[in-house]
Write an enzyme that holds these catalytic residues in place. Structure first.
Site, short mmCIF file in Angstrom:
data_model
loop_
_atom_site.label_atom_id
_atom_site.label_comp_id
_atom_site.label_asym_id
_atom_site.label_seq_id
_atom_site.Cartn_x
_atom_site.Cartn_y
_atom_site.Cartn_z
CG MET A 29 -11.32 2.40 3.00
SD MET A 29 -9.71 2.43 3.80
CE MET A 29 -8.65 2.65 2.38
CB SER A 40 -0.89 0.03 1.24
OG SER A 40 -1.47 1.31 1.36
CG HIS A 87 -9.28 -0.42 0.18
ND1 HIS A 87 -8.59 -0.63 1.36
CD2 HIS A 87 -10.60 -0.53 0.49
CE1 HIS A 87 -9.45 -0.86 2.33
NE2 HIS A 87 -10.67 -0.80 1.84
N GLY A 106 1.21 -2.36 4.15
CA GLY A 106 1.70 -0.99 4.08
C GLY A 106 3.01 -0.87 4.82
CB SER A 107 3.74 0.00 8.35
OG SER A 107 2.71 -0.81 8.83
N GLY A 126 -8.90 3.12 7.96
CA GLY A 126 -8.70 4.55 8.23
C GLY A 126 -7.24 4.91 8.40
CG PHE A 127 -5.78 5.86 11.10
CD1 PHE A 127 -5.37 7.18 10.91
CD2 PHE A 127 -7.04 5.63 11.63
CE1 PHE A 127 -6.21 8.25 11.25
CE2 PHE A 127 -7.88 6.68 11.98
CZ PHE A 127 -7.47 7.99 11.79
N GLY A 128 -2.93 3.44 8.49
CA GLY A 128 -1.92 2.40 8.38
C GLY A 128 -1.28 2.16 9.74
CG ASP A 157 -5.87 -3.43 3.49
OD1 ASP A 157 -4.78 -3.15 4.00
OD2 ASP A 157 -6.58 -2.59 2.88
N GLY A 158 -4.43 -4.91 6.47
CA GLY A 158 -4.34 -4.30 7.78
C GLY A 158 -3.50 -5.11 8.74
N GLY A 159 -2.37 -4.55 9.15
CA GLY A 159 -1.53 -5.24 10.13
C GLY A 159 -0.87 -6.50 9.59
CG MET A 194 -8.68 6.47 3.44
SD MET A 194 -7.89 6.43 5.05
CE MET A 194 -6.79 5.01 4.85
#
Ligand code: DX5
Ligand code: ZN
Length: 214
Positions: free
Chosen positions: A67, A7, A65, A196-197, A141-143, A174-176, A36
Site C-alpha cells: 500500500m 495478516s 501487500h 487480520g483481527s 490503511g487500517f485493520g 482483504d478487509g473485514g 504502508m
C-alpha cells in the site's frame, strides 16, 4: 481449495517471529504482510526489513501487500528480502504492466489490488499477466474495519472476467473478513481470504482459520 492468509498487522509487533510460527502451526496457508508508506495510506507500518526478519521463521509463502505510492521502486527490496508474492494497487502504480512483469521475472507471484471504489475494468489489460487479483473489502490503511458489502459485486465481476478468459488467476479478498463475510466472498468467487483481527484477535488461531476457510 480455499486459502487463508492471516495478516500480521493484527499481531504483536514485538514478537513477529513467534506470531508467524504460531500461524503456521495453526494451519495458515500464506502469511499476509501489509506494507504502508504514510502516503498512499496514512499509516506507516514497516518495509522489506520485516520480510527479512520473519523469512527464517516460517516455510509459508510470504504475501506482501504494497500500500505504497510508486510500488515499482520497492520490488527489488522485497524480492531480495525473500517475499513469495507481491501485490500492487492499480491506483498507485503508474507503470502497472512493467511492475507486474518485474515481479514475475523475479520468479514471484504477482497480484493487482483494487480498492472498493475502483472500477474492475481497470485491470482488464493486465488480468492475463497476474497470478491473483486482490479485491479490497475495506478502504486500505487500517485493520479491524467493517466489511463493505458492495465490494461483493466487484468480486463477481472479476470472477466473470477470469472465467470468460479461462485464466488460472486467483481472487484474494482483504478487509473485514470473518467467518460470516468469508462465506459471502467465497460464494462471489474468492479463493484466498486475508484475515487480520478475525484470526489474531481470536483465542485459538487454528479454530479461527478453520472457520474462515468454511
Ligand atoms: C488493510 C490491510 C488488511 C488488514 C486486514 O489496509 O490491507 O490486510 O490487515 O485486517 P482485518 O482483517 O482486521 O480487516
Ligand atoms: Zn492487506
Amino acid at each position: 481449495m480455499i486459502k487463508v492468509a492471516p495478516s500480521i498487522l493484527a499481531g504483536d509487533f514485538s514478537e513477529m517471529g513467534k506470531v508467524v510460527r504460531q500461524l503456521e502451526e495453526a494451519g495458515a496457508d500464506w502469511i499476509h504482510i501489509d506494507v504502508m508508506d504514510g502516503q498512499f495510506v496514512p499509516p506507516i507500518t514497516f518495509g522489506h526489513q520485516m520480510v527479512e526478519a520473519v523469512r527464517p521463521k516460517t516455510d509459508l509463502p510470504l504475501d506482501v501487500h504494497l500500500m505504497v505510492n510508486d510500488p515499482e521502486k520497492q520490488i527489488e527490496f522485497f524480492v531480495q528480502a525473500g517475499a513469495d508474492c507481491i501485490s500492487v494497487h492499480v491506483e498507485a502504480a503508474n507503470h502497472l504492466h512493467k511492475t507486474i512483469h518485474s515481479i514475475k521475472e523475479a520468479g514471484l507471484k504477482a497480484g493487482i489490488v483494487l480498492n472498493p471504489g475502483t472500477a474492475t475494468h481497470t485491470i482488464e489489460p493486465v488480468i492475463a499477466d497476474v497470478d491473483f487479483v486482490l479485491q479490497m473489502t475495506v478502504n486500505p490503511g487500517f485493520g479491524g474495519q467493517a466489511f463493505i458489502p458492495s465490494a461483493l459485486e466487484n468480486i463477481k465481476r472479476i470472477r466473470s472476467m477470469i472465467d470468460e478468459r479461462q485464466l488460472p488467476v486467483d481472487i484474494q479478498v482483504d478487509g473485514g473478513v470473518n467467518s460470516k463475510t468469508a462465506i459471502q466472498c467465497i460464494q462471489a468467487g474468492a479463493t484466498i481470504l486475508v484475515a487480520g483481527s478475525a484470526v489474531l484477535g481470536a483465542q485459538d488461531y487454528g479454530e479461527a482459520i478453520a472457520q474462515i476457510r468454511g
